[in-house]
Design a protein around this motif. Structure first.
Motif, PDB file in Angstrom:
ATOM      1  N   LEU A   1       0.630  -1.215  -0.206  1.00 22.62           N
ATOM      2  CA  LEU A   1      -0.451  -0.208   0.383  1.00 22.62           C
ATOM      3  C   LEU A   1       0.911   1.148   0.190  1.00 22.62           C
ATOM      4  O   LEU A   1       0.343   2.677  -1.024  1.00 22.62           O
ATOM      5  CB  LEU A   1      -0.506   0.287   1.139  1.00 22.62           C
ATOM      6  CG  LEU A   1      -2.127  -0.928   1.551  1.00 22.62           C
ATOM      7  CD1 LEU A   1      -2.840  -1.180   2.190  1.00 22.62           C
ATOM      8  CD2 LEU A   1      -2.651  -0.707   0.533  1.00 22.62           C
TER       9      LEU A   1
ATOM     10  N   SER B   1      -5.555  -2.383   2.534  1.00 24.55           N
ATOM     11  CA  SER B   1      -5.921  -3.835   3.020  1.00 24.55           C
ATOM     12  C   SER B   1      -7.402  -5.031   2.876  1.00 24.55           C
ATOM     13  O   SER B   1      -7.123  -6.200   3.478  1.00 24.55           O
ATOM     14  CB  SER B   1      -4.797  -4.245   3.277  1.00 24.55           C
ATOM     15  OG  SER B   1      -5.151  -2.874   4.904  1.00 24.55           O
TER      16      SER B   1
ATOM     17  N   LEU C   1      -4.658  -6.953  -1.040  1.00 25.59           N
ATOM     18  CA  LEU C   1      -4.935  -6.237  -1.444  1.00 25.59           C
ATOM     19  C   LEU C   1      -6.548  -5.725  -1.557  1.00 25.59           C
ATOM     20  O   LEU C   1      -7.186  -6.797  -3.183  1.00 25.59           O
ATOM     21  CB  LEU C   1      -3.586  -5.486  -2.764  1.00 25.59           C
ATOM     22  CG  LEU C   1      -4.182  -4.170  -3.246  1.00 25.59           C
ATOM     23  CD1 LEU C   1      -3.769  -3.052  -2.628  1.00 25.59           C
ATOM     24  CD2 LEU C   1      -3.401  -4.229  -4.518  1.00 25.59           C
TER      25      LEU C   1
END
Length: 395
Positions: free
Chosen positions: A310, A322, A351
């Motif tokens: 991220l 996430s 993700l």
């Protein structure tokens, strides 16, 4: 300036200009308290009534069944706590699932501390509730079933109509957290036998700080916030006129554009999923492959940490997640991913990318191109990946 590619629309959405425009007069021109009796309050009162009607129509509900709240979390709390209090003479057993939003799970924990019993249902590998297990969990003292309409992390849409039919057959109240689903998929509360439904404006291009709870006529759920006679004496506090007006406008636009918007999102989502699974080794799609929200793609990448991914995406101007924004500060893996059977080490590499109608195919391709490089770089620093490749050189 670096471009912004916003792919976290499950966390929140951009408020539409038309929504902002509709709200502005209620800050400066029609700012009267809608609960007051003088003529100056007539326009705010009328505007709230119109928004209530617009939202009710979107659900196939009656306008007097819509109660405005601060947002989805308050609505979830209200549905569970007030129902538990109102029906505890009948029983103190509640059924929910292991993949609910924490607004439901933490409220259930609160109720357990006060003597209620909660059954947390397992789901299958795609995050779908098992209807036979739901029916087996029902007891004579079961008073409420609460199952989310669509999961906020993996996007799986639950068999809500079938769950509603089971609840109705057994004379049990049915609540659904539809925060992610409302105005993204068609919902009719009568067809699905829904007794209560939660929603939040900022998930559909409306303002933050405004939501509603649908409560079917005849339920004896109690007031949640005490202090005034607002919302037909069930939710005290001066009405957020501007927010409610904005919510109504957002719903009006979302319902009018749903078919075209979701078709566009689905095309981009499927392209994203296809490229990621084809071009990035050791990647998997989380959630149901087809029975999912049109804008949701959730992946797990082996041998890497989601947090690092991220941060590196953010350096490229790409906003992802996430999991739930409400738990973004937690170091624990997603409870949803663990519930669908992912081991901790894979769940850590998750993700979630959630699109909007403003997302472009060029942005999707740029994101995948960046993601490929990021995953490759992170794996090059992973002892686990290096060890795996040594043991499986053919891969």
């Amino acid at each position: 300036m670096k471009q912004l590619i916003y792919l976290d629309n499950a966390a929140t959405t951009k408020t539409r200009p038309e929504v902002v425009e509709a709200m502005l007069p209620y800050f400066t021109e029609y700012y009267g308290n809608p609960s007051s009796v003088y003529e100056f309050s007539a326009e705010p009162k009328r505007a709230i009534a119109q928004a209530r009607e617009t939202i009710a129509k979107a659900l196939g509900a009656k306008s007097n069944e819509i109660y405005f709240t601060y947002g989805g979390t308050e609505s979830d709390n209200w549905a569970l706590i007030s129902t538990a209090e109102a029906y505890q003479a009948k029983g103190k057993h509640i059924i929910t699932t292991k993949i609910e939003h924490h607004a439901i799970l933490h409220t259930c924990e609160y109720l357990e501390q006060r003597g209620f019993e909660v059954t947390y249902l397992d789901v299958d590998e795609f995050g779908v509730v098992k209807l036979d297990e739901l029916e087996k969990a029902i007891r004579p003292d079961t008073i409420l079933i609460s199952v989310m309409f669509a999961n906020n992390e993996i996007g799986t849409i639950e068999p809500i109509k079938e769950i509603g039919e089971i609840a109705k057959k057994h004379g049990i109240l049915f609540h659904t957290d539809a925060v992610q689903a409302f105005c993204h998929v068609p919902i009719n509360v009568d067809e699905c036998h829904i007794d209560m439904l939660s929603s939040s404006a900022h998930k559909l291009n409306g303002p933050k700080g405004t939501g509603f709870l649908y409560i079917r006529t005849g339920l004896k759920t109690r007031s949640f916030i005490h202090g005034g006679a607002q919302e037909r004496k069930r939710r005290g506090g001066t009405e957020n006129t501007a927010g409610i007006v904005g919510f109504g406008k957002a719903v009006e636009i979302a319902m009018a554009t749903m078919e075209e918007r979701t078709a566009k999102e689905k095309a981009m989502r499927d392209h994203l999923i296809e490229r990621v699974l084809k071009e990035i080794p050791f990647a998997r799609l989380n959630g149901h492959p087809s029975q999912r929200l049109s804008n949701n793609a959730n992946f797990a990448f082996q041998f890497i940490e989601g947090e690092s991914m991220l941060i590196m995406l953010d350096m490229e101007g790409i906003c992802g997640s996430s999991g739930s924004a409400c738990t973004s500060g937690s170091l624990d893996p997603s409870h949803v991913l663990l519930a669908i059977g992912l081991p901790h080490e894979i769940a850590h590499g998750s993700l979630r990318l959630t699109l909007s109608a403003e997302t472009t195919m060029e942005q999707i391709d740029f994101t995948v191109d960046c993601l490929k490089k990021i995953v490759e770089r992170l794996r090059s620093m992973s002892p686990l990946y290096e060890d795996y490749i040594k043991k499986h050189p053919q891969q």
